[in-house]
Design a protein around this motif. Structure first.
Motif, PDB file in Angstrom:
ATOM      1  N   SER A   6       0.863  -1.176   0.000  1.00  0.00           N
ATOM      2  CA  SER A   6       0.000   0.000   0.000  1.00  0.00           C
ATOM      3  C   SER A   6       0.899   1.225   0.000  1.00  0.00           C
ATOM      4  CB  SER A   6      -0.902   0.010   1.240  1.00  0.00           C
ATOM      5  OG  SER A   6      -0.125   0.049   2.404  1.00  0.00           O
ATOM      6  N   ARG A  19       6.242 -11.115  -3.545  1.00  0.00           N
ATOM      7  CA  ARG A  19       6.010 -10.970  -4.979  1.00  0.00           C
ATOM      8  C   ARG A  19       5.987 -12.368  -5.602  1.00  0.00           C
ATOM      9  NH1 ARG A  19      10.182  -6.524  -7.166  1.00  0.00           N
ATOM     10  NH2 ARG A  19      11.667  -7.948  -6.226  1.00  0.00           N
ATOM     11  N   ALA A  27       4.326  -9.494 -14.690  1.00  0.00           N
ATOM     12  CA  ALA A  27       4.757  -8.099 -14.604  1.00  0.00           C
ATOM     13  C   ALA A  27       5.827  -7.782 -15.642  1.00  0.00           C
ATOM     14  CB  ALA A  27       5.286  -7.804 -13.198  1.00  0.00           C
ATOM     15  N   ASP A  87       4.076   8.013 -14.363  1.00  0.00           N
ATOM     16  CA  ASP A  87       3.144   6.879 -14.328  1.00  0.00           C
ATOM     17  C   ASP A  87       2.467   6.771 -12.969  1.00  0.00           C
ATOM     18  OD1 ASP A  87       3.618   6.165 -16.927  1.00  0.00           O
ATOM     19  OD2 ASP A  87       4.922   4.466 -16.471  1.00  0.00           O
ATOM     20  N   SER A  91      -3.846   7.998 -13.400  1.00  0.00           N
ATOM     21  CA  SER A  91      -4.724   6.869 -13.091  1.00  0.00           C
ATOM     22  C   SER A  91      -4.635   5.780 -14.153  1.00  0.00           C
ATOM     23  CB  SER A  91      -6.172   7.350 -12.945  1.00  0.00           C
ATOM     24  OG  SER A  91      -6.616   7.991 -14.139  1.00  0.00           O
ATOM     25  N   ARG A  92      -4.360   6.150 -15.397  1.00  0.00           N
ATOM     26  CA  ARG A  92      -4.267   5.180 -16.484  1.00  0.00           C
ATOM     27  C   ARG A  92      -3.059   4.272 -16.344  1.00  0.00           C
ATOM     28  NH1 ARG A  92      -2.249   5.011 -21.873  1.00  0.00           N
ATOM     29  NH2 ARG A  92      -1.173   6.993 -21.570  1.00  0.00           N
ATOM     30  N   THR A  93      -2.027   4.720 -15.642  1.00  0.00           N
ATOM     31  CA  THR A  93      -0.772   3.971 -15.582  1.00  0.00           C
ATOM     32  C   THR A  93      -0.338   3.605 -14.161  1.00  0.00           C
ATOM     33  OG1 THR A  93       0.448   6.078 -15.581  1.00  0.00           O
ATOM     34  CG2 THR A  93       0.090   5.018 -17.714  1.00  0.00           C
ATOM     35  N   GLU A  94      -1.170   3.904 -13.170  1.00  0.00           N
ATOM     36  CA  GLU A  94      -0.752   3.714 -11.781  1.00  0.00           C
ATOM     37  C   GLU A  94      -0.618   2.249 -11.373  1.00  0.00           C
ATOM     38  OE1 GLU A  94      -3.646   5.614  -9.391  1.00  0.00           O
ATOM     39  OE2 GLU A  94      -5.244   4.173  -9.831  1.00  0.00           O
ATOM     40  N   ARG A  95      -1.075   1.307 -12.213  1.00  0.00           N
ATOM     41  CA  ARG A  95      -0.937  -0.115 -11.903  1.00  0.00           C
ATOM     42  C   ARG A  95       0.182  -0.769 -12.707  1.00  0.00           C
ATOM     43  NH1 ARG A  95      -2.178  -0.827  -7.333  1.00  0.00           N
ATOM     44  NH2 ARG A  95      -2.163  -3.079  -7.761  1.00  0.00           N
ATOM     45  N   ARG A  96       1.000   0.040 -13.347  1.00  0.00           N
ATOM     46  CA  ARG A  96       2.120  -0.537 -14.080  1.00  0.00           C
ATOM     47  C   ARG A  96       3.124  -1.175 -13.110  1.00  0.00           C
ATOM     48  NH1 ARG A  96       3.142   3.767 -19.099  1.00  0.00           N
ATOM     49  NH2 ARG A  96       1.443   2.932 -20.406  1.00  0.00           N
ATOM     50  N   THR A 100       3.787  -0.237  -8.979  1.00  0.00           N
ATOM     51  CA  THR A 100       3.264  -1.077  -7.889  1.00  0.00           C
ATOM     52  C   THR A 100       4.371  -1.725  -7.076  1.00  0.00           C
ATOM     53  OG1 THR A 100       3.127  -3.047  -9.308  1.00  0.00           O
ATOM     54  CG2 THR A 100       1.192  -1.604  -9.230  1.00  0.00           C
TER      55      THR A 100
END
Length: 313
Positions: A6, A19, A27, A87, A91-96, A100
């Protein structure tokens, strides 16, 4: 479910704990942006059929596809390494993967460089060194000219940065002929003039993301009306360029019909978007993604015709 970490919004994840192996593999694949690479391959393999005048050597096709994937994947991984800061706030790339924490920045850097080297050697040894040099040039251009030089400095970033995405046309042609031609140049230019409208309409959708990250995409600088006007201009040039392939490559009767019909449908969508923008329509009713999705269909069908054209009497 396994939580990675988080973290506050806009902060790149740094934890290396918990991981899972499968998630890590996924990933690293995500670092290559496989969905984008699909478009690159669409503009590579059909060109090989046109250059061959029929069915090219299928082992060569496979070698080009693998080498092209590795090269583009390396470029995309290095792009994510460089852009990890922006990134993290989009919001479009915050899970790259780097954002993370599923892949560390150092891992992404090594991965990207490794793919770049492997792809260059792969294409050189299994295809030819001209196609290898072209693919390597595209990678270097995307990383150093577009990502490091243009993206954060000018609203024309995608216009000139899009050159990297046009190079697969040259790679496909060179892989068969070990040379280039006017036909290859025209198809290169079709993709060149296709790229800005395709990208700008998507950036209209996520304009706030780019504004928050400080990236001067055209919708951030010019607004919807200005973008729609540019989309129409580039669309006209793209359609006109696509028609020139007919006399230059001596294509069959099917090509100008296909290119013409696709061009009319494209221009219909482009002008509809411009009309909605001029009317002050915003939000979902602007329907900018209609042209985005159609742009993918347009390029796919146009290059599919390029592939089958040698077999048309």
């Amino acid at each position: 479910m396994t939580a990675v970490e988080s973290r506050p919004a806009g902060v790149v994840g740094t934890s290396t704990a918990r991981r899972p192996f499968g998630a890590r593999i996924g990933a690293f694949v995500a670092l290559t942006k496989p969905r984008i690479i699909e478009l690159l391959l669409i503009s590579t393999v059909p060109v090989m059929f046109l250059a061959q005048g029929g069915v090219p050597n299928l082992w060569r096709v496979l070698a080009v596809v693998v080498g092209g994937y590795l090269s583009a994947g390396g470029a995309n991984a290095l792009n994510m390494y460089i852009d990890r800061d922006i990134d993290a706030v989009m919001s479009r790339t915050e899970r790259r993967p780097i954002v993370t924490g599923m892949v560390s920045p150092c891992e992404a850097l090594v991965f990207g460089i490794s793919l770049a080297v492997i792809s260059t050697v792969w294409l050189g040894l299994l295809v030819n060194w001209l196609s290898s040099a072209l693919a390597g040039s595209a990678l270097l251009f995307y990383v150093f000219v577009y990502t490091l030089g243009l993206k954060r400095r000018t609203a024309q970033n995608i216009v000139w940065g899009g050159i990297a995405g046009c190079m697969p046309v040259f790679v496909g042609w060179a892989s068969v002929t070990n040379s280039l031609s006017w036909s290859a140049l025209l198809l290169f230019l079709v993709v060149f003039f296709w790229t800005p409208p395709h990208t700008w309409v998507l950036s209209m959708k996520v304009r706030d993301d780019y504004a928050r990250a400080g990236v001067p995409m055209l919708p951030v600088i010019r607004g919807n009306i200005g973008v729609a006007k540019q989309v129409v201009i580039y669309s006209w040039v793209m359609v006109a360029t696509s028609m020139l392939l007919w006399p230059v490559a001596h294509t069959s009767w099917l090509y100008p019909i296909t290119a013409g019909v696709l061009g009319v449908l494209w221009m219909k969508e482009a002008y509809a978007l411009q009309s909605r923008a001029k009317a002050g329509i915003v939000g979902a009713k602007l329907k900018e993604m209609r042209l985005f999705h159609w742009s993918i269909t347009y390029l796919t069908l146009l290059f599919l015709e390029v592939a089958i054209d040698p077999f048309v009497g």
